[in-house]
Design a protein around this motif. Sequence first.
Motif, short mmCIF file in Angstrom:
data_model
loop_
_atom_site.label_atom_id
_atom_site.label_comp_id
_atom_site.label_asym_id
_atom_site.label_seq_id
_atom_site.Cartn_x
_atom_site.Cartn_y
_atom_site.Cartn_z
N CYS A 103 33.52 -46.04 0.45
CA CYS A 103 32.91 -44.98 1.24
C CYS A 103 32.99 -43.60 0.61
CB CYS A 103 33.51 -44.96 2.65
SG CYS A 103 35.25 -44.51 2.66
N GLY A 104 33.88 -43.42 -0.40
CA GLY A 104 33.95 -42.11 -1.06
C GLY A 104 34.24 -41.00 -0.06
N ASN A 105 33.43 -39.94 -0.09
CA ASN A 105 33.68 -38.81 0.81
C ASN A 105 33.30 -39.12 2.26
OD1 ASN A 105 30.85 -38.50 1.04
ND2 ASN A 105 30.82 -37.22 -0.80
N GLY A 106 32.75 -40.30 2.55
CA GLY A 106 32.53 -40.73 3.92
C GLY A 106 31.17 -40.41 4.51
N ILE A 107 30.24 -39.92 3.67
CA ILE A 107 28.95 -39.48 4.21
C ILE A 107 28.20 -40.61 4.92
CG2 ILE A 107 27.81 -39.77 1.92
CD1 ILE A 107 26.80 -37.10 4.46
N GLN A 108 28.18 -41.82 4.32
CA GLN A 108 27.44 -42.92 4.94
C GLN A 108 28.07 -43.30 6.28
OE1 GLN A 108 24.80 -43.67 3.19
NE2 GLN A 108 25.41 -42.95 1.15
N ALA A 109 29.42 -43.35 6.29
CA ALA A 109 30.13 -43.74 7.51
C ALA A 109 29.83 -42.75 8.62
CB ALA A 109 31.62 -43.79 7.22
N MET A 110 29.83 -41.46 8.29
CA MET A 110 29.62 -40.44 9.32
C MET A 110 28.19 -40.51 9.87
SD MET A 110 31.82 -37.13 8.20
CE MET A 110 31.28 -36.96 6.51
N LEU A 127 33.62 -29.13 -7.74
CA LEU A 127 32.75 -29.72 -8.76
C LEU A 127 32.49 -28.77 -9.90
CD1 LEU A 127 29.20 -29.90 -7.13
CD2 LEU A 127 31.07 -28.49 -6.34
N PHE A 128 33.14 -27.59 -9.85
CA PHE A 128 32.89 -26.63 -10.93
C PHE A 128 34.03 -26.61 -11.95
CE2 PHE A 128 30.53 -25.03 -7.26
CZ PHE A 128 29.26 -25.03 -7.80
N THR A 129 34.96 -27.54 -11.83
CA THR A 129 36.04 -27.58 -12.82
C THR A 129 35.59 -28.38 -14.03
OG1 THR A 129 36.94 -29.55 -11.81
CG2 THR A 129 37.89 -27.45 -11.11
N ASP A 130 36.20 -28.05 -15.16
CA ASP A 130 35.85 -28.76 -16.40
C ASP A 130 36.55 -30.11 -16.45
OD1 ASP A 130 34.31 -26.66 -17.13
OD2 ASP A 130 35.91 -25.67 -18.26
N HIS A 131 37.67 -30.15 -15.74
CA HIS A 131 38.52 -31.33 -15.88
C HIS A 131 38.30 -32.27 -14.70
CE1 HIS A 131 41.52 -32.76 -18.59
NE2 HIS A 131 42.18 -33.28 -17.58
N VAL A 132 37.78 -33.46 -14.97
CA VAL A 132 37.51 -34.40 -13.89
C VAL A 132 38.60 -35.49 -13.91
CG1 VAL A 132 35.86 -36.06 -12.97
CG2 VAL A 132 35.04 -33.97 -14.02
N HIS A 133 39.36 -35.58 -12.81
CA HIS A 133 40.42 -36.58 -12.72
C HIS A 133 39.83 -37.96 -12.48
CE1 HIS A 133 43.77 -33.81 -12.69
NE2 HIS A 133 43.05 -33.02 -11.94
N PRO A 134 40.57 -39.00 -12.86
CA PRO A 134 40.07 -40.36 -12.61
C PRO A 134 39.80 -40.61 -11.13
CG PRO A 134 41.93 -40.42 -14.12
CD PRO A 134 41.82 -39.01 -13.63
N ASP A 135 40.61 -39.99 -10.23
CA ASP A 135 40.38 -40.23 -8.80
C ASP A 135 39.61 -39.09 -8.14
OD1 ASP A 135 42.38 -38.42 -9.00
OD2 ASP A 135 43.82 -39.46 -7.70
N HIS A 136 38.83 -38.41 -8.94
CA HIS A 136 37.95 -37.33 -8.48
C HIS A 136 37.05 -37.84 -7.34
CE1 HIS A 136 35.25 -33.83 -9.02
NE2 HIS A 136 34.27 -34.68 -8.81
N VAL A 137 36.88 -37.02 -6.31
CA VAL A 137 36.00 -37.38 -5.19
C VAL A 137 34.76 -36.50 -5.26
CG1 VAL A 137 35.79 -37.56 -2.69
CG2 VAL A 137 37.99 -38.03 -3.80
N PRO A 138 33.65 -37.08 -5.68
CA PRO A 138 32.45 -36.25 -5.85
C PRO A 138 31.75 -35.98 -4.52
CG PRO A 138 32.02 -38.48 -6.57
CD PRO A 138 33.41 -38.46 -6.04
N GLY A 139 30.77 -35.08 -4.58
CA GLY A 139 29.97 -34.76 -3.40
C GLY A 139 28.94 -35.85 -3.14
N VAL A 140 27.89 -35.46 -2.45
CA VAL A 140 26.86 -36.45 -2.11
C VAL A 140 25.90 -36.55 -3.30
CG1 VAL A 140 25.06 -37.07 -0.48
CG2 VAL A 140 27.09 -35.89 0.32
N SER A 141 26.00 -37.62 -4.05
CA SER A 141 25.20 -37.79 -5.26
C SER A 141 23.76 -38.15 -4.90
CB SER A 141 25.79 -38.91 -6.11
OG SER A 141 25.66 -40.13 -5.40
N GLY A 142 22.92 -38.16 -5.92
CA GLY A 142 21.52 -38.54 -5.71
C GLY A 142 21.40 -39.94 -5.13
N THR A 143 22.18 -40.88 -5.68
CA THR A 143 22.07 -42.26 -5.19
C THR A 143 22.62 -42.37 -3.76
OG1 THR A 143 24.17 -42.77 -6.28
CG2 THR A 143 22.16 -43.36 -7.45
N SER A 144 23.65 -41.57 -3.47
CA SER A 144 24.22 -41.57 -2.13
C SER A 144 23.19 -41.05 -1.12
CB SER A 144 25.48 -40.69 -2.16
OG SER A 144 26.10 -40.71 -0.94
N GLY A 145 22.52 -39.97 -1.50
CA GLY A 145 21.46 -39.42 -0.64
C GLY A 145 20.34 -40.42 -0.45
N TRP A 146 20.05 -41.14 -1.51
CA TRP A 146 19.00 -42.14 -1.43
C TRP A 146 19.38 -43.24 -0.43
CZ3 TRP A 146 17.37 -45.93 -5.88
CH2 TRP A 146 16.18 -46.58 -5.49
#
Lengths: 491, 499
Positions: B163-170, B126-145
Amino acid sequence: MTTLVKNHVFGFETTQQVESVRQLFAKHRFNHPTILKRIEPLSYPEHRSVIAEKLGDAPLDVLIRLFMLQLECQVDDVAAIFEPMHLEEWQDAGVLEVHGDTVKAMVVLYPLYGLIVAIDNYFDGLEREDHVTGFSGTARILANITMRDPVDRLLDVGTGCGIHALFASKHAKEIVATDLNERAIAFAKFNAALNGVTNIDFRVGNLFEPVAGETFDQIVCNPPFVISPQSEYLFRDNGMDGDQFLQTILQGVTEHLNEGGIGQVIGDWVHLKDQSWKERLAQWFEGTDCDSWVIRHQTKTPEAYSKFWCSDKVDVDLNGQEFQNWLSYFSQKNIEAISLGFFTLRKCTSGQNWFRIYDHSEPITGSVGDDIKRRFEGQHYLSQKPVDLELLQAVLMLSPGAKLTKQSKVNNDRWELENVTLRLTQGLAYTCNIDQNIANLLLYFDGKHTVQDAFNAYSLENNIQNQESLQGNLQTIRSFIHFGILIPVVS
Amino acid sequence: MPAVLPETTPVIGFHDPLQYIRVRELFDRCGFTRDKIVQLVRPHYLIAQHRQAILDKLDNSYPLNVLVKLLVLCDRLPRAAVEMALCPMTLDEWIEAGILSIDGPSVVANHVINAQEDLFIAFDNLFTDHVHPDHVPGVSGTSGWLYKMTLRHQVDRTLDLCCGNGIQAMLAARHSNHVVGTDLNGRSLDFARFSATLNELDNIEFLEGSTFDPVRGQTFDLIVTNPPFVVSPESDYLFRDNDMQLDEFVKSIANDIPDYLNENGFGQILCNWIQTSQESWQDRLKSWFADKGCDVFVLCNLTHSPKEYVEFWKKDEADMAGFEDRSREWIDYLYRNDVESVSLGLITIRKRTSGIPNWFQSFNWIGKIQKFYGPELATRFGVMHYLSSNPTDDEMMKTRFVFPQDTRLSQHCSPNKKCWQTESAMIERPDGIAKPSQVDSVLADMLLQCNGDRTLENVLQTVQKKHQVNLFSSIHENLKAVRLMLYNGFLTPVELETF
């Protein structure tokens, strides 16, 4: 007195025509609340095209498109709305221009608090240095803090399109309004005529030059106060170093006030390295025969300040280099911060003058002139440094907008008081936590009895034996006066 | 073991299941846990200047520091330090797994491995300047919510849609017999499979495909989804944007969810929805579920004007320079489409096709979301079910109710002669699911008496005596007030239908 309507920039020939224009706008409800409903929720300079798409053919929509959005309209549409006036009259007045079958407005006309105000077009960037701007954020603050007690003579220095003078026309008998910018005076005259205001004397000239030797009961001024390395725009920049321009204006205000007269000025001042800004400002008022109260509203670092002004929407051409120029200017001049604030001055040639500072960062909404007046008296009272015995003899009044909120939590089967907050809901907003007993004591300050009487009554009615504990509250009472919770009543 | 072995080389993954066990052993031994990581990287490791200060503070002589710098902060580290920290695993194993790369004398991480709650979770740097269209982000605020609001009763089958990175599923795998996670973005499934295996969760199946496509014909007891819900004219990022107009994408998911739910199953959608000048947002959401045989409860957390909404997303923008123009287009897009406001919130539905009529309720709610709200949300459904079954006055009088102890009372007072007279009083629950409500002094006291031991009749008798008022003469009116308190979340029957 302005009876001449036509001036060399633009304007209608006869008062009859101006009356027709007024009737036209009234008929089509070209006023603030109605227009807001048509163009909300967007601010119209930035989102002109999308707002225009939403407007229809109704007369009000055409007027909005023509005068506020500065878009071309069909001659036939406009002519039909303007009847019985002819388009030629508007052309002759320099307000409209006809090209073939389209018509375009040469100035912006927009409604503002019951007035209709003409200013320069702001859509096409700022091409002219004598550009006449509208009602900015700081102008709004000045209008809000202006005291509105009836006065005989009022001066508006740097009137621009004349808004402060127009507002003052209700409480001042005679008004003089000056501006260095001839074009601004032309707009201001036009605006006065359009709004049926006849008690303003507009004069072209620098600051106080047009009123040499004259004095006033009230002076208001929203000067071009931005502290910058530039002097591009008359309305914003002043070409003088640092806050010298503000200092010059304040000096002028003190010289042109009648005894007891009030001056109110808004502006930015600098904080220099190695010098207390409070002492520096205090020096400005030495020997001026004025009591002076400074309300500091916000303080910015040079970076934040430069960023704010370089990203100003009207300055489309500013780029990174400009920003750097601003920063190096501040560093060269040893400026470590810039504050925005409001000055209230009162001419008082007898007794010792005072200078006091108050911090208020909350937004200023609605008219707070009455509160500024009350608080000025409070500051005046505190400046006399009353000792305890004197304070006990003072008559104080609880601010009319004082409200209390008691918050409780559940403790088994009862509500347990957790927190008491006092809020001022009129004038400058203020909130503090307060002891419940002190809050009750405040109710005894009724504007009729002395502090001593209030203490006595409170002790008696609440079975308090030891009054000495109450005396310990005198310092608290001083701070309540400072924050406007208690107001000294002058007999 | 990964539930389904991917056919192509995954973005991230060890080839041997035993390697995952060794990674866990390594993490255990180094103390690479949520608590330790938070302790080392707080407070603001996502802010560039803080990140550098944190990196400077952590020396490379401790394996934990090296793992945190490498895997959480994506720093560049000397090869020797990394090799030492990974021992007894080899650097080559991690390179082969796609996690690390060699760059000259240094080692860099290609992806992040962080901890969330008590799970390890992998996602894109998440520290790169270049975000690809299929970028997989971490656990966002809404995801945590969403996961804090998820109902956590034991179920058979759960679906994590988008499911993205799978946090909810896990997190759902702990209270579900079987979990399916679906996502359009194949890369995100590689991350999700990797994390699930690392966390020793073998009851999750990750399937690639658009929304419900991979699970046609299946039904579930719980469906959770944090879809790409942003209402924008763009579709730059898979994880955020969708190519449908306004909130149509969310609507299409909302419409489909009931068809994939078993009777009494729950669906939870964390999303944006709009309000137009023609229709309140409440009516809009009601229409999404009309005739779907669902009870619906909506928590609306934020409502923004178009301008505020665009500002809100601005902080996520990498390309600030171009943003001014795009933000104007974005605002114009909303305005042109008659969008008055955009809300962010959680929609929870329960499929119930028989019995008493379905109900719809919405709260504006600005809770801080610092705890797990599953049980409280379940209670909300229980209370609404109780109210919707129209208990008679007599039944209510014999019922015992509980009043939440985290309630706060605010009395607003004005000076009146020598006293501060209460003009209005409100109760609210800063951390609970409830709608702030106006009360008078009798009602405020009555609520306190509802401690779960006494029937309502008994409570009313006590209050009547104490305040010297006659509550029983207009008992039906007074019970209306009690019903409102139930409706607004300030009373709960002691005996409640549970799930």
